[in-house]
Design a protein around this motif. Sequence first.
Motif, PDB file in Angstrom:
ATOM      1  N   THR A  86     -22.779 -16.562  -4.196  1.00  0.00           N
ATOM      2  CA  THR A  86     -24.041 -16.121  -3.611  1.00  0.00           C
ATOM      3  C   THR A  86     -25.191 -16.318  -4.588  1.00  0.00           C
ATOM      4  OG1 THR A  86     -22.858 -14.478  -2.294  1.00  0.00           O
ATOM      5  CG2 THR A  86     -25.222 -14.183  -2.518  1.00  0.00           C
ATOM      6  N   ILE A 133     -28.591 -23.129   5.743  1.00  0.00           N
ATOM      7  CA  ILE A 133     -27.286 -22.464   5.808  1.00  0.00           C
ATOM      8  C   ILE A 133     -26.169 -23.443   5.461  1.00  0.00           C
ATOM      9  CG2 ILE A 133     -25.618 -21.409   7.399  1.00  0.00           C
ATOM     10  CD1 ILE A 133     -28.028 -20.187   8.875  1.00  0.00           C
ATOM     11  N   ALA A 149     -16.519 -18.786   0.729  1.00  0.00           N
ATOM     12  CA  ALA A 149     -17.761 -19.528   0.968  1.00  0.00           C
ATOM     13  C   ALA A 149     -18.485 -19.079   2.241  1.00  0.00           C
ATOM     14  CB  ALA A 149     -17.481 -21.031   1.007  1.00  0.00           C
ATOM     15  N   PRO A 150     -17.793 -18.871   3.379  1.00  0.00           N
ATOM     16  CA  PRO A 150     -18.504 -18.364   4.555  1.00  0.00           C
ATOM     17  C   PRO A 150     -19.111 -16.977   4.336  1.00  0.00           C
ATOM     18  CG  PRO A 150     -16.414 -19.329   5.199  1.00  0.00           C
ATOM     19  CD  PRO A 150     -16.397 -19.224   3.710  1.00  0.00           C
ATOM     20  N   VAL A 151     -18.405 -16.111   3.600  1.00  0.00           N
ATOM     21  CA  VAL A 151     -18.945 -14.775   3.337  1.00  0.00           C
ATOM     22  C   VAL A 151     -20.197 -14.878   2.476  1.00  0.00           C
ATOM     23  CG1 VAL A 151     -18.469 -12.547   2.240  1.00  0.00           C
ATOM     24  CG2 VAL A 151     -16.686 -13.682   3.573  1.00  0.00           C
ATOM     25  N   SER A 152     -20.152 -15.697   1.434  1.00  0.00           N
ATOM     26  CA  SER A 152     -21.321 -15.893   0.574  1.00  0.00           C
ATOM     27  C   SER A 152     -22.492 -16.453   1.373  1.00  0.00           C
ATOM     28  CB  SER A 152     -20.976 -16.851  -0.572  1.00  0.00           C
ATOM     29  OG  SER A 152     -19.885 -16.375  -1.319  1.00  0.00           O
ATOM     30  N   THR A 153     -22.196 -17.395   2.245  1.00  0.00           N
ATOM     31  CA  THR A 153     -23.246 -17.992   3.075  1.00  0.00           C
ATOM     32  C   THR A 153     -23.848 -16.962   4.015  1.00  0.00           C
ATOM     33  OG1 THR A 153     -22.089 -20.118   2.978  1.00  0.00           O
ATOM     34  CG2 THR A 153     -23.751 -19.859   4.693  1.00  0.00           C
ATOM     35  N   ALA A 154     -23.013 -16.122   4.600  1.00  0.00           N
ATOM     36  CA  ALA A 154     -23.509 -15.087   5.510  1.00  0.00           C
ATOM     37  C   ALA A 154     -24.398 -14.089   4.775  1.00  0.00           C
ATOM     38  CB  ALA A 154     -22.335 -14.362   6.164  1.00  0.00           C
ATOM     39  N   LEU A 212     -12.131 -21.169   1.506  1.00  0.00           N
ATOM     40  CA  LEU A 212     -12.522 -21.031   2.911  1.00  0.00           C
ATOM     41  C   LEU A 212     -12.741 -19.572   3.317  1.00  0.00           C
ATOM     42  CD1 LEU A 212     -10.242 -23.714   4.615  1.00  0.00           C
ATOM     43  CD2 LEU A 212     -12.668 -23.877   4.003  1.00  0.00           C
ATOM     44  N   THR A 226     -27.699 -15.681   4.016  1.00  0.00           N
ATOM     45  CA  THR A 226     -28.512 -15.856   5.218  1.00  0.00           C
ATOM     46  C   THR A 226     -29.135 -14.537   5.672  1.00  0.00           C
ATOM     47  OG1 THR A 226     -27.114 -17.705   5.923  1.00  0.00           O
ATOM     48  CG2 THR A 226     -28.492 -16.673   7.602  1.00  0.00           C
ATOM     49  N   ILE A 249     -19.039 -23.515  -1.614  1.00  0.00           N
ATOM     50  CA  ILE A 249     -17.636 -23.947  -1.637  1.00  0.00           C
ATOM     51  C   ILE A 249     -17.367 -24.879  -2.816  1.00  0.00           C
ATOM     52  CG2 ILE A 249     -17.734 -26.073  -0.232  1.00  0.00           C
ATOM     53  CD1 ILE A 249     -15.275 -24.919   1.295  1.00  0.00           C
ATOM     54  N   PHE A 254     -23.636 -23.250   2.253  1.00  0.00           N
ATOM     55  CA  PHE A 254     -22.175 -23.278   2.349  1.00  0.00           C
ATOM     56  C   PHE A 254     -21.596 -24.362   1.445  1.00  0.00           C
ATOM     57  CE2 PHE A 254     -18.396 -25.224   4.229  1.00  0.00           C
ATOM     58  CZ  PHE A 254     -17.529 -24.136   4.251  1.00  0.00           C
TER      59      PHE A 254
END
Length: 272
Positions: free
Chosen positions: A149, A202, A68-73, A65, A76, A210, A206
């Motif tokens: 990423t 996006i 995964a948000p950092v990779s998604t950001a 948790l 993006t 994850i 994610f």
Amino acid sequence: MNLVNPSQNQRSKRLPELLVPALLGALILVYFAIPFAAFLARTGTTNVIAGLSTPESQIAIRNSLLTAPVSTAIATVFGVPLAYVLARRSFVGKRFVEALVILPLIVPPVVGGAMLLTAVGRFTPIGAAAAAVGISLTDSLIGVILAQTFVAAPFVIITARAGFGAVEERLEQASRSLGYGPLSTFWNVSLPLARGSIVAGIILTFARAIGEFGATMMVAYNPRTMPTRIWVDFIAGGIDSIAPLALALLGITLAVLAIVQRFGRVPTVIDQ
């Protein structure tokens, strides 16, 4: 007098034509459904809460948790502008760039992880330079982010490109004719109109990040994420031992599916 609706006649004629494709499609759907049903039936009595409460599971959940948000950001921020360029411009080498975007999708994740190791491993110039300033690019959360990423970013690029491609250029031209610059036009016209595809991309990015295992295992086997923790537990205790974390990941996947369907059809590589 024939009171049969012509459209009903057409539908009745099409039924025999669709019978064989429907039967073949039903078989593949059954093949998709059986593993889900079998796994859920086997894990139905598993104490999921207790399994997710162990220190090992808690650390794996936390790491997933966090990363995964950092990779998604990252995907993006850098991927959406690239998607716009690919949708709107022709240039020398565009085919090569398109192939480079798709490549992480078709390369086996383990191979992708090996490729990352040859680029940022501890004994490479990049890895050594990072280590010299106290940053480890492998066997760290940074390594997890690099792996996630690499394998997940193509999803947002491909879907965003399809979204930008569906926006009529005359709307952007109208914005420019009113005195708005390229960045203002992109932000106020192109981005809002392509928003549905971008959001879907996006979300898929994610979900892919994850759930990433192969490349992460190669680049950062430690610290554990949910997929690598599942693998360790499976080796140690078999299917029953992985049920809590596997159900947690399945729940995330189902949530992603629901959100993506909320935003409509997701473009594919074939749509490009």
